[in-house]
Design a protein around this motif. Structure first.
Motif, mmCIF file in Angstrom:
data_model
loop_
_atom_site.group_PDB
_atom_site.id
_atom_site.type_symbol
_atom_site.label_atom_id
_atom_site.label_comp_id
_atom_site.label_asym_id
_atom_site.label_seq_id
_atom_site.Cartn_x
_atom_site.Cartn_y
_atom_site.Cartn_z
ATOM 1 N N VAL A 104 0.870 -1.192 0.000
ATOM 2 C CA VAL A 104 0.000 0.000 0.000
ATOM 3 C C VAL A 104 0.906 1.241 0.000
ATOM 4 N N PRO A 105 0.382 2.406 -0.344
ATOM 5 C CA PRO A 105 1.212 3.617 -0.305
ATOM 6 C C PRO A 105 1.795 3.854 1.089
ATOM 7 N N GLU A 106 3.083 4.234 1.137
ATOM 8 C CA GLU A 106 3.743 4.501 2.428
ATOM 9 C C GLU A 106 2.972 5.529 3.248
ATOM 10 N N ILE A 107 2.299 6.461 2.579
ATOM 11 C CA ILE A 107 1.617 7.532 3.313
ATOM 12 C C ILE A 107 0.322 7.055 3.979
ATOM 13 N N TRP A 108 -0.072 5.826 3.776
ATOM 14 C CA TRP A 108 -1.220 5.283 4.518
ATOM 15 C C TRP A 108 -0.716 4.882 5.919
ATOM 16 N N LEU A 109 -0.487 5.859 6.758
ATOM 17 C CA LEU A 109 0.194 5.614 8.031
ATOM 18 C C LEU A 109 -0.590 4.689 8.957
ATOM 19 N N ASP A 110 -1.906 4.729 8.860
ATOM 20 C CA ASP A 110 -2.726 3.895 9.757
ATOM 21 C C ASP A 110 -2.910 2.484 9.252
ATOM 22 N N VAL A 111 -2.351 2.169 8.119
ATOM 23 C CA VAL A 111 -2.575 0.842 7.541
ATOM 24 C C VAL A 111 -1.266 0.055 7.579
ATOM 25 N N GLU A 112 -1.201 -0.902 8.534
ATOM 26 C CA GLU A 112 0.011 -1.719 8.677
ATOM 27 C C GLU A 112 -0.285 -3.203 8.512
ATOM 28 N N THR A 113 -1.555 -3.582 8.664
ATOM 29 C CA THR A 113 -1.900 -5.011 8.647
ATOM 30 C C THR A 113 -3.094 -5.237 7.710
ATOM 31 N N MET A 114 -3.381 -6.512 7.439
ATOM 32 C CA MET A 114 -4.535 -6.847 6.602
ATOM 33 C C MET A 114 -5.832 -6.431 7.302
ATOM 34 N N ALA A 115 -5.850 -6.502 8.628
ATOM 35 C CA ALA A 115 -7.061 -6.067 9.348
ATOM 36 C C ALA A 115 -7.295 -4.573 9.128
ATOM 37 N N ASP A 116 -6.214 -3.782 9.192
ATOM 38 C CA ASP A 116 -6.341 -2.339 8.910
ATOM 39 C C ASP A 116 -6.872 -2.130 7.493
ATOM 40 N N LEU A 117 -6.343 -2.934 6.564
ATOM 41 C CA LEU A 117 -6.766 -2.783 5.169
ATOM 42 C C LEU A 117 -8.239 -3.163 5.005
ATOM 43 N N GLY A 118 -8.663 -4.170 5.776
ATOM 44 C CA GLY A 118 -10.076 -4.559 5.752
ATOM 45 C C GLY A 118 -10.967 -3.397 6.188
ATOM 46 N N THR A 185 11.969 -1.959 -6.094
ATOM 47 C CA THR A 185 10.905 -1.370 -6.934
ATOM 48 C C THR A 185 9.782 -0.815 -6.056
ATOM 49 N N LEU A 186 9.457 -1.525 -4.971
ATOM 50 C CA LEU A 186 8.415 -1.026 -4.049
ATOM 51 C C LEU A 186 8.870 0.296 -3.424
ATOM 52 N N ARG A 187 10.115 0.313 -2.945
ATOM 53 C CA ARG A 187 10.630 1.538 -2.301
ATOM 54 C C ARG A 187 10.632 2.702 -3.285
ATOM 55 N N ALA A 188 11.059 2.438 -4.507
ATOM 56 C CA ALA A 188 11.130 3.513 -5.516
ATOM 57 C C ALA A 188 9.750 4.088 -5.794
ATOM 58 N N ASN A 189 8.714 3.276 -5.561
ATOM 59 C CA ASN A 189 7.347 3.732 -5.829
ATOM 60 C C ASN A 189 6.600 4.105 -4.548
ATOM 61 N N HIS A 190 7.345 4.248 -3.440
ATOM 62 C CA HIS A 190 6.783 4.674 -2.157
ATOM 63 C C HIS A 190 5.643 3.766 -1.701
ATOM 64 N N LEU A 191 5.891 2.469 -1.822
ATOM 65 C CA LEU A 191 4.914 1.480 -1.351
ATOM 66 C C LEU A 191 5.538 0.679 -0.219
ATOM 67 N N LYS A 192 4.696 0.184 0.703
ATOM 68 C CA LYS A 192 5.190 -0.654 1.813
ATOM 69 C C LYS A 192 4.381 -1.941 1.866
ATOM 70 N N VAL A 193 5.060 -3.016 2.254
ATOM 71 C CA VAL A 193 4.401 -4.319 2.384
ATOM 72 C C VAL A 193 3.717 -4.371 3.748
ATOM 73 N N LEU A 194 2.481 -4.829 3.801
ATOM 74 C CA LEU A 194 1.799 -4.960 5.094
ATOM 75 C C LEU A 194 2.485 -6.046 5.935
ATOM 76 N N GLN A 195 2.403 -5.887 7.267
ATOM 77 C CA GLN A 195 3.123 -6.814 8.167
ATOM 78 C C GLN A 195 2.741 -8.261 7.904
ATOM 79 N N ASP A 196 1.464 -8.525 7.699
ATOM 80 C CA ASP A 196 1.018 -9.891 7.409
ATOM 81 C C ASP A 196 0.566 -9.977 5.940
#
Ligand SMILES: Nc1ncnc2c1ncn2[C@@H]1O[C@H](COP(=O)(O)OP(=O)(O)OP(=O)(O)O)[C@@H](O)[C@H]1O
Ligand SMILES: O=P(O)(O)OC[C@H]1O[C@H](OP(=O)(O)OP(=O)(O)O)[C@H](O)[C@@H]1O
Length: 231
Positions: A104-118, A185-196
């Motif tokens: 997800v975009p790095e700037i989605w600060l409140d989204v770290e897990t799949m539950a947050d994404l849900g 490639t993820l870093r270059a596009n300012h994306l972060k992998v969710l913890q789970d």
């Protein structure tokens, strides 16, 4: 009976795949010239080699038109439902490592897990008048992971055939599911992998198409043992 082994003809898995067979005492030679799509294995007269791309190899294995192949686990699991009924993963070969991830975009600060994404997906329509859009070429793995494993139903898949990581910035999707190895490639596009958010740890595998005829075929077992011994 002739046993066909499909090996990558190009791309990132080609050299490592032939090296494994060399170490296994099954040196591969091209029939005819170097650009030939057929090969043989010295000393193994009942084995022939078909050189195909990694994605073609997964398709041929799933359809049972070759006996063995070297390809990525991700391509097999994306290509076929109930893949373990069609094929056997005989060995993980230690190369071609890549993770299929939710990013997800790095700037989605409140989204770290799949539950947050849900939670985001549930609110998305009210906030944006449309469903959360996921860019991916991994339709099947995405649906299994979101819907079956995490109970997230409110999303839309946007098919991406390339440059998936660019989709959030270009506005064609909100998040992505794609393969990553170094993460650059993820870093270059300012994306972060969710913890789970790792859907699959993939690597190159020796895969066998399940066929009844293999039961009485000593060469089948000999190939599996030779490759395993080379790891
Ligand atoms: N950095 C990476 N990017 C993409 N795939 C990778 C990476 N590292 C390992 N792989 C693996 O390589 C395999 C795909 O290999 P490759 O791109 O050579 O094949 P292909 O999809 O058949 O090629 P093509 O798209 O040219 O037809 C997949 O199983 C994938 O998991
Ligand atoms: O985590 P990283 O090391 O940055 O690797 C990930 C990237 O590599 C692959 O693309 P590639 O340019 O190899 O093209 P392909 O998908 O067409 O094989 C993949 O699709 C990712 O975009």
């Amino acid at each position: 009976m002739t046993i066909t082994i499909a090996l990558p003809s190009k791309g990132r898995m080609k050299d490592d795949a032939s090296a494994i067979f060399e170490r296994a005492g099954m040196p591969i030679t091209a029939v005819g010239n170097d650009r030939s799509y057929r090969g043989r294995v010295e000393g193994w007269d009942d084995v022939e080699v078909a050189f195909l791309s990694a994605s073609e190899i997964s398709r041929e294995l799933g359809n049972g038109t070759v006996d063995f192949g070297v390809t990525g686990e991700d391509l097999m699991r994306e290509g076929f439902s109930e893949v373990d009924k069609r094929v056997e993963f005989c060995a993980r070969l230690g190369f071609g490592h890549a993770d299929v991830v939710v990013a997800v975009p790095e700037i989605w600060l409140d989204v770290e897990t799949m539950a947050d994404l849900g939670d985001v997906a549930a609110d998305f329509r009210a906030r944006h008048s449309r469903r959360l859009a996921i860019a991916t070429k991994y339709w099947r793995l995405t649906q299994q992971f979101f819907s079956s494993q995490h109970g997230i139903q409110l999303y839309r898949i946007v098919e991406s055939l390339g440059a998936t990581e660019g989709a959030p910035a270009s506005g064609s999707a909100d998040i992505i599911v794609d393969i990553t190895s170094t993460g650059s490639t993820l870093r270059a596009n300012h994306l972060k992998v969710l913890q789970d958010g790792v859907i699959l740890h993939s690597q190159a595998c020796l895969v066998r198409a399940r066929k009844e005829s293999h039961a009485d075929e000593p060469t089948v077992q000999a190939i599996i043992e030779a490759v395993r011994a080379a790891l």
